[in-house]
Design a protein around this motif. Structure first.
Motif, short mmCIF file in Angstrom:
data_model
loop_
_atom_site.label_atom_id
_atom_site.label_comp_id
_atom_site.label_asym_id
_atom_site.label_seq_id
_atom_site.Cartn_x
_atom_site.Cartn_y
_atom_site.Cartn_z
N ALA A 32 0.83 -1.22 0.00
CA ALA A 32 0.00 0.00 0.00
C ALA A 32 0.85 1.25 0.00
CB ALA A 32 -0.91 -0.01 1.23
N ARG A 33 1.95 1.26 0.73
CA ARG A 33 2.85 2.42 0.76
C ARG A 33 3.52 2.60 -0.59
NH1 ARG A 33 4.93 1.37 5.21
NH2 ARG A 33 3.77 2.90 6.45
N ALA A 37 2.16 1.89 -3.35
CA ALA A 37 1.13 2.40 -4.25
C ALA A 37 0.73 3.82 -3.90
CB ALA A 37 -0.09 1.48 -4.20
N GLY A 38 1.32 4.41 -2.85
CA GLY A 38 1.03 5.78 -2.46
C GLY A 38 -0.14 5.91 -1.51
N ASP A 39 -0.66 4.81 -0.99
CA ASP A 39 -1.80 4.86 -0.06
C ASP A 39 -1.27 4.71 1.36
OD1 ASP A 39 -4.19 4.76 1.25
OD2 ASP A 39 -5.10 3.23 -0.06
N GLU A 40 -0.86 5.86 1.95
CA GLU A 40 -0.26 5.83 3.28
C GLU A 40 -1.28 5.46 4.36
OE1 GLU A 40 2.86 6.01 5.95
OE2 GLU A 40 2.87 6.05 3.74
N ARG A 41 -2.49 5.93 4.17
CA ARG A 41 -3.53 5.62 5.17
C ARG A 41 -3.76 4.12 5.28
NH1 ARG A 41 -9.67 8.10 5.09
NH2 ARG A 41 -10.38 7.04 7.02
N LYS A 42 -3.84 3.49 4.12
CA LYS A 42 -4.06 2.03 4.12
C LYS A 42 -2.85 1.30 4.67
CE LYS A 42 -6.16 -1.43 1.15
NZ LYS A 42 -6.63 -1.73 -0.24
N ALA A 43 -1.67 1.84 4.37
CA ALA A 43 -0.45 1.22 4.87
C ALA A 43 -0.40 1.27 6.39
CB ALA A 43 0.78 1.92 4.27
N SER A 80 -2.96 1.39 8.34
CA SER A 80 -3.98 0.45 8.85
C SER A 80 -3.44 -0.98 8.89
CB SER A 80 -5.23 0.53 7.96
OG SER A 80 -6.19 -0.44 8.36
#
Length: 248
Positions: free
Chosen positions: A86-87, A89-95, A97
């Motif tokens: 996720a990180r 892919a640029g999705d820090e919030r999901k990372a 979590s």
């Protein structure tokens, strides 16, 4: 006064116990001892089964604990991998979590590993107790078999003693043997039977060496001599004892 009453009570109990011992049947005593040994072996077997069952139960719990730790470890790894993906892919919030989930799995993993160590220790102790229980059952089984074999020998010796007593009674000199005392143990029953048998043999020996026995032996020998003479007379009357004439 109390001491006198207590002594009198003990004396009465001792006297009654001695009388009961005299009237006891060794065959019944032997069977009672064997039955008690069998019941003791059964109780020991049941206790051993409970100990072994506890070991099996702890073994199943240990297996489940091991599976649980492996599952938690695999979930923690998976959560970390998903966080990295996720990180990337640029999705820090999901990372973040996924990382929280990984930390939760890791915490549960520590608790599960501690529980597994405790289960392993308990299982090792239960395993040792099971080995001791099995050995106790095997040793007791061997002892029971020896007692059963001893029962056969004692019963055979008891039958021999009774037969010898009947022979002594037929000779007219049996004064009546009273068995020794009785306790539920095999050792004391054996001692009583052997004492009874030995005494019967001793009385038989005295009977065979008595004056009456020697008189009967002399009378029997006289009758045998007279019978032989009478037989020769009968043969002579029949002309069977004539010697053949020798021709010149």
């Amino acid at each position: 006064m109390f001491k006198v009453i207590r002594r009198a009570w003990r004396y009465m109990v001792f006297a009654l116990s001695g009388r009961l011992n005299e009237l006891s049947d060794p065959r019944i005593q032997i069977e009672q001892a064997i039955q008690e040994a069998k019941e003791q072996h059964q109780r020991l077997t049941q206790q051993a089964a409970a100990v072994i069952g506890n070991e099996r139960e702890l073994e199943m719990k240990l297996t489940r604990s091991l599976e649980e730790t492996e599952k938690l470890q695999a979930n923690a790894r998976q959560a970390i991998l998903l966080a990295e993906q996720a990180r990337a892919a640029g999705d820090e919030r999901k990372a973040l979590s996924y990382e929280d989930s990984a930390r939760a799995f890791a915490s549960r993993l520590v608790a599960a590993e501690t529980a597994m160590q405790d289960a392993q220790l308990m299982h090792e102790r239960a395993k040792q107790a099971s080995a001791q229980a099995r050995a106790a059952v095997e040793n007791n089984a061997m002892a029971l078999q020896k007692k059963i074999a001893e029962r056969m020998r004692l019963l055979s010796q008891l039958d021999q003693a009774k037969m010898q007593e009947q022979l002594n009674k037929a000779m007219g000199d049996l004064s009546g043997l009273t068995p020794a005392g009785d306790t539920p143990t095999m050792e004391e029953v054996r001692e009583k039977i052997e004492k009874r048998y030995a005494r019967a043999l001793g009385e038989a020996e005295l009977t065979s060496n008595s004056v009456e026995a020697r008189m009967i032996e002399v009378e029997r020998a006289a009758i045998d001599v007279e019978g032989a003479a009478r037989l020769e007379a009968i043969k002579e009357s029949l002309g069977l004892n004539k010697k053949p004439e020798i021709e010149g």
